[in-house]
Structures are given as C-alpha cells and as structure tokens.
Design a protein around this motif. Structure first.
Motif, PDB file in Angstrom:
ATOM      1  N   PHE A 116       0.829  -1.215   0.000  1.00 33.54           N
ATOM      2  CA  PHE A 116       0.000   0.000   0.000  1.00 33.54           C
ATOM      3  C   PHE A 116       0.860   1.259   0.000  1.00 33.54           C
ATOM      4  N   ARG A 117       1.909   1.288   0.831  1.00 36.75           N
ATOM      5  CA  ARG A 117       2.770   2.470   0.870  1.00 36.75           C
ATOM      6  C   ARG A 117       3.502   2.664  -0.447  1.00 36.75           C
ATOM      7  N   GLY A 118       3.889   1.554  -1.091  1.00 35.83           N
ATOM      8  CA  GLY A 118       4.601   1.642  -2.362  1.00 35.83           C
ATOM      9  C   GLY A 118       3.786   2.295  -3.460  1.00 35.83           C
ATOM     10  N   ILE A 119       2.453   2.114  -3.429  1.00 35.47           N
ATOM     11  CA  ILE A 119       1.599   2.734  -4.449  1.00 35.47           C
ATOM     12  C   ILE A 119       1.033   4.068  -3.977  1.00 35.47           C
ATOM     13  N   GLY A 120       1.481   4.524  -2.780  1.00 38.84           N
ATOM     14  CA  GLY A 120       1.048   5.830  -2.278  1.00 38.84           C
ATOM     15  C   GLY A 120      -0.272   5.807  -1.541  1.00 38.84           C
ATOM     16  N   ASP A 121      -0.727   4.621  -1.108  1.00 34.58           N
ATOM     17  CA  ASP A 121      -1.999   4.496  -0.383  1.00 34.58           C
ATOM     18  C   ASP A 121      -1.706   4.215   1.086  1.00 34.58           C
ATOM     19  N   SER A 122      -1.912   5.213   1.937  1.00 33.69           N
ATOM     20  CA  SER A 122      -1.694   5.013   3.370  1.00 33.69           C
ATOM     21  C   SER A 122      -3.003   4.952   4.143  1.00 33.69           C
ATOM     22  N   LYS A 123      -4.129   5.110   3.447  1.00 32.72           N
ATOM     23  CA  LYS A 123      -5.426   5.127   4.131  1.00 32.72           C
ATOM     24  C   LYS A 123      -5.986   3.727   4.363  1.00 32.72           C
ATOM     25  N   THR A 124      -5.788   2.840   3.390  1.00 32.27           N
ATOM     26  CA  THR A 124      -6.345   1.494   3.522  1.00 32.27           C
ATOM     27  C   THR A 124      -5.785   0.736   4.726  1.00 32.27           C
ATOM     28  N   PRO A 125      -4.447   0.745   4.966  1.00 30.24           N
ATOM     29  CA  PRO A 125      -3.942   0.086   6.174  1.00 30.24           C
ATOM     30  C   PRO A 125      -4.499   0.689   7.455  1.00 30.24           C
ATOM     31  N   LEU A 126      -4.756   1.996   7.441  1.00 31.39           N
ATOM     32  CA  LEU A 126      -5.315   2.654   8.622  1.00 31.39           C
ATOM     33  C   LEU A 126      -6.699   2.100   8.954  1.00 31.39           C
ATOM     34  N   ILE A 127      -7.532   1.917   7.939  1.00 28.52           N
ATOM     35  CA  ILE A 127      -8.878   1.388   8.158  1.00 28.52           C
ATOM     36  C   ILE A 127      -8.816  -0.026   8.735  1.00 28.52           C
ATOM     37  N   ALA A 128      -7.939  -0.858   8.150  1.00 30.66           N
ATOM     38  CA  ALA A 128      -7.832  -2.247   8.594  1.00 30.66           C
ATOM     39  C   ALA A 128      -7.358  -2.350  10.037  1.00 30.66           C
ATOM     40  N   VAL A 129      -6.323  -1.586  10.373  1.00 33.44           N
ATOM     41  CA  VAL A 129      -5.775  -1.682  11.722  1.00 33.44           C
ATOM     42  C   VAL A 129      -6.698  -1.031  12.741  1.00 33.44           C
ATOM     43  N   CYS A 130      -7.502  -0.062  12.318  1.00 31.34           N
ATOM     44  CA  CYS A 130      -8.467   0.574  13.223  1.00 31.34           C
ATOM     45  C   CYS A 130      -9.507  -0.444  13.694  1.00 31.34           C
ATOM     46  N   ILE A 131     -10.031  -1.206  12.768  1.00 25.86           N
ATOM     47  CA  ILE A 131     -11.020  -2.231  13.119  1.00 25.86           C
ATOM     48  C   ILE A 131     -10.381  -3.319  13.981  1.00 25.86           C
ATOM     49  N   ALA A 132      -9.156  -3.709  13.607  1.00 28.39           N
ATOM     50  CA  ALA A 132      -8.473  -4.755  14.357  1.00 28.39           C
ATOM     51  C   ALA A 132      -8.152  -4.299  15.780  1.00 28.39           C
ATOM     52  N   CYS A 133      -7.842  -3.021  15.941  1.00 33.87           N
ATOM     53  CA  CYS A 133      -7.516  -2.497  17.272  1.00 33.87           C
ATOM     54  C   CYS A 133      -8.730  -2.571  18.198  1.00 33.87           C
ATOM     55  N   VAL A 134      -9.901  -2.267  17.655  1.00 32.89           N
ATOM     56  CA  VAL A 134     -11.130  -2.377  18.434  1.00 32.89           C
ATOM     57  C   VAL A 134     -11.333  -3.828  18.881  1.00 32.89           C
ATOM     58  N   CYS A 135     -11.044  -4.758  17.980  1.00 34.00           N
ATOM     59  CA  CYS A 135     -11.162  -6.183  18.309  1.00 34.00           C
ATOM     60  C   CYS A 135     -10.169  -6.580  19.407  1.00 34.00           C
ATOM     61  N   ASN A 136      -8.959  -5.991  19.364  1.00 36.06           N
ATOM     62  CA  ASN A 136      -7.956  -6.299  20.373  1.00 36.06           C
ATOM     63  C   ASN A 136      -8.385  -5.819  21.755  1.00 36.06           C
TER      64      ASN A 136
END
Length: 448
Positions: A158-178
């Motif tokens: 994601f960072r290589g193609i200039g997309d830093s928003k998608t990882p943020l969404i994924a880890v945000c949901i996972a953090c709530v689960c944690n």
C-alpha cells in the motif's frame, strides 16, 4: 481496477507528504495501541509479575515486528521506484515475489521463536516470578507471527503505491477487536498475560483478512494475476538488496535495546515493570518521527525512480521541520508530566515512579529523532540501505550498549541514567548522517 497510484513526482511537496504521512501516523498509533492496551488492562487487573511478563514478551515480539517492517521496506522502495520509472507493468511481479519471500520468512520465524523461547527469556534475565506468564505470552504470539508478517507485507505494498489510508482502516477495526479481546480474556476469563497475547494474535489475523478483502474490492493500479505470482529471481535479489540491510540493522539495533532491557530486568521486578510501562509510552511518543520516516521512504523512492532527487531532499527538510515542531510539545509533556501517563499503564506507585524516571531521558531523544528518522527515510528511499544499516549499528553497539552498561554500574543506579544511552547514541547517528549527506551531494555536484 479503481485504485490509483499517487504521483509524488509532480507539484507541491509538503501538502502531499503530510496527507500521506498522517494516515501512516494513525496506523502506527493504532498498532502501538495493540501492546499498550495489553499493558493497560494487565496493569490494572493483574500483578506486577504479569505486567513484567507482558512487557518482556511484547518487547521481544516488537523486535520481530520491526525486523519484518524493515525487510518489507525493500518491497516498498522497489515498488515505488518501478512506478516512478513508469514501469507499472512489472509492479505485479514485485508483489508476487514478495508473497513467496515473506511466506518463507513467516514460517521460519515461527519455528525459530518456538524452538528457542526458553533460551530467549533467560537471556532477557526475566524475573523468576514473571517467567511462566512470559513464556505463555511469548509462545502464543510466536504462533501468530505469520499474521505479523502478512500484515506488514500488505502495508509495504500500500505504501509503495502511495496508499496510506487502507492500512489505517484495517488496523483501526483490528484495534477495536484487540481491546474487546483483552477485556474478555483478561478481565472476564482471568487469563492474565496469556489472555492479552491471545487477543493480540486474533486481532492481527483480523487485520490481515480485512487488508486482503480491501485489495480484492478496490483492486490495484496495475495488473496482478496468477502470472504475477511466479517468483522472479531478479526481483527477489533487489528486494533483499534494499530490505535485508535494514532488517539486519533493525534486528541488531532492537537487540541492543533487549540488552538494555536485560540490564534493567536484572534490577528486579519493579524496575522491569517500570521499563515495560515506559516502553509502551515511548512507542507512542516516537510515532510522529516514525510516520515521516516511512512516508519519506515511499516519497523519495518515486522521485529517485523519476530522476528528481532534488524533490526528495526538499521533502526530507520539510519532514524534519514539521516533525521537530510537533516533537517540542511531546518532549515537554513527557519530561514534566510523564508520571501522569504512566498511571494509565500501572497502578503500583513504585512501578509508576520507575517508568517516569526512564521516560524523562527519552524526552531528549524525541527531539533528536525528528532529524534522525527523516534522514533514515530519505536514505532508504534512495536505496542507500547499507548506509542506514551501518549508522544504526554504530549507534547501537559503539554507543548505546557501552553507555547503558557503564550507567548501570554507577551508584546509585538510576533508570534515567541508563536511558540516557539512547539520546547519546542518536546524537552520534545524526552526526554520521549529516556527514554522509554532505559527502554524496558534493560528489553529485562534482560530477555535474
């Protein structure tokens, strides 16, 4: 395929850099929260021995994580340079080769961690009362190491193609689960350190699944199909050429911090627990500089590929100034009010005092890493990862470990004095980076 590559080679520099760095900061913040929530919950509902166990176990797993992040940087840099060169037709092969490489790395890591867990914990001078819960925490996390590898490889793409928003969404949901998992396993089921580890592994697995689903939904800005999955020897070599020096550096530098932790652990369970609390807070206060470092690596890589290295140098300067301005406030709050922050992670007054003492020294390092981490991101984006490795090893083994050992022998022993080893090493590393930057730019000027 609806996703688009973000072009960093044209137009303004500061605003695109900030837009790219902010989601990275958010994702790093949430990733740090994984371990922080473990310590907070265990610190409020369990004994100091459990806090020490989680602190030691999470420190060891953090070493694994930074190793993988550094190795995956090879994928980020190579992908960014290929896109900057206008060679999007080969970008899919970069990802396919990365899948094979990191699948092997993930399996090897799990096997090694499970095999040598007892020896590693003894080398860390784990306090006797924390040994059993530390072993439980470390074993569960070692089994889930494959999720750490998978998530960070996806993040590098994601960072290589200039997309830093998608990882943020994924880890945000996972953090709530944690958080939900910690509350369930630790407070309801009374599983202690093992429950915190289980919640972490499950949430990391969720982040991987979410990232894959987002890729399938959004697509990639270039072709990626079955033919892309064939491992390419040339791409594997270049990925390792960029990533391995960084991974080796992070492994050895993290090893130097483990040595520092072992020195503190030898002072007893209170000092060990205080160090664990401080390290969780430190993982937060260093996030601004870390986010700029990762953002600069991708930003500079594209510009190097496009032959516009001067934009990379200017981006580094902007990153340093912005990071430093923010870090002034962070350093002030850490030095004067760090005890308030420590209370979030522990209820024992002695543990809080020990953590605060250690953190005050790190407030100095916050200011320095604004410059050091931006230098590192710049050199990584240029593909000069061997130099990044060298300067890291100089700081770790020529400065940090000897100074920490010397400070631990001074009476009375102070966690503040031991922690001073880190800002001292950062100062030396900055001097090395400045010297190297001047040398390479003089060579370029002479060539022109």
């Amino acid at each position: 395929m609806s996703s688009k590559t973000v072009d960093f080679t044209q137009g303004k520099i500061l605003s695109p850099l900030l837009k790219f760095a902010l989601p990275i900061l958010g994702a790093l913040l949430l990733q740090a929260t994984y371990g922080a929530v473990d310590v907070i919950v265990v610190g409020q509902f369990c004994s100091p021995s459990d806090v020490s166990a989680v602190a030691i176990g999470s420190t060891l797993m953090h070493t694994v994580q930074v190793f993988i992040i550094a190795l995956a940087m090879g994928t980020t840099v190579l992908l960014g340079q290929r896109l900057g060169e206008g060679r999007a037709d080969t970008a899919g092969n970069v990802i396919g080769s990365a899948i094979w490489l990191f699948a092997a790395v993930g399996l090897a890591l799990t096997a090694l961690l499970l095999t040598f867990s007892d020896g590693i914990l003894h080398l860390m001078q784990t306090p006797p009362e924390a040994l059993v819960p530390a072993k439980e925490y470390f074993t569960i996390c070692a089994v889930g190491a494959v999720f750490i590898v998978a998530y960070n490889v996806l993040g590098s793409v994601f960072r290589g193609i200039g997309d830093s928003k998608t990882p943020l969404i994924a880890v945000c949901i996972a953090c709530v689960c944690n958080i939900a998992g910690d509350l369930c396993f630790v407070t309801r089921l009374d599983m202690g350190a093992a429950g915190a580890a289980l919640a972490t592994v499950i949430s990391q697995g969720i982040s991987v699944v979410l990232s894959v689903l987002m890729i399938r939904r959004k697509g990639l800005p270039f072709y990626f199909g079955r033919s892309s999955l064939a491992p390419d020897r040339d791409i594997l070599k270049k990925t390792l050429k960029f990533g391995f020096p960084l991974a080796l550096q992070e492994l050895l530098v993290s090893g130097s911090f483990l040595v520092l932790a072992a020195i503190v652990n030898g002072l007893g369970v209170i000092a060990s627990a205080g160090l664990g609390v401080a390290q969780k807070l430190i993982s937060y206060i260093m996030l601004v500089a870390s986010s700029f470092s990762q953002a600069l690596a991708a930003f500079v890589a594209q510009n190097v590929g496009a032959g516009r290295e001067e934009r990379g140098s200017r981006a580094m300067l902007y990153g340093m100034l912005t990071s430093f301005a923010i870090s002034v406030f962070i350093a002030w709050g850490t030095f004067f009010h760090g005890d308030i922050l420590c209370r979030l992670f522990a209820s024992d007054s002695e543990v809080i005092a020990a953590g605060f003492d250690y953190m005050r020294a790190y407030s100095i390092d916050v200011l320095q890493t604004s410059f050091l981490f931006c230098f590192i991101g710049y050199f990584n984006g240029c593909g000069r990862t061997k130099f990044t490795m060298i300067q890291g090893l100089v700081g770790a083994f020529a400065v940090r470990i000897p100074v920490a050992f010397f400070m631990s022998r001074l009476e009375p022993v102070s966690l503040f004095n031991i922690a001073l080893a880190t800002p001292i090493s950062s100062f030396i590393q900055i001097a090395v980076c400045v010297t190297y930057f001047i040398i390479i730019h003089r060579k370029k000027s002479a060539a022109v």
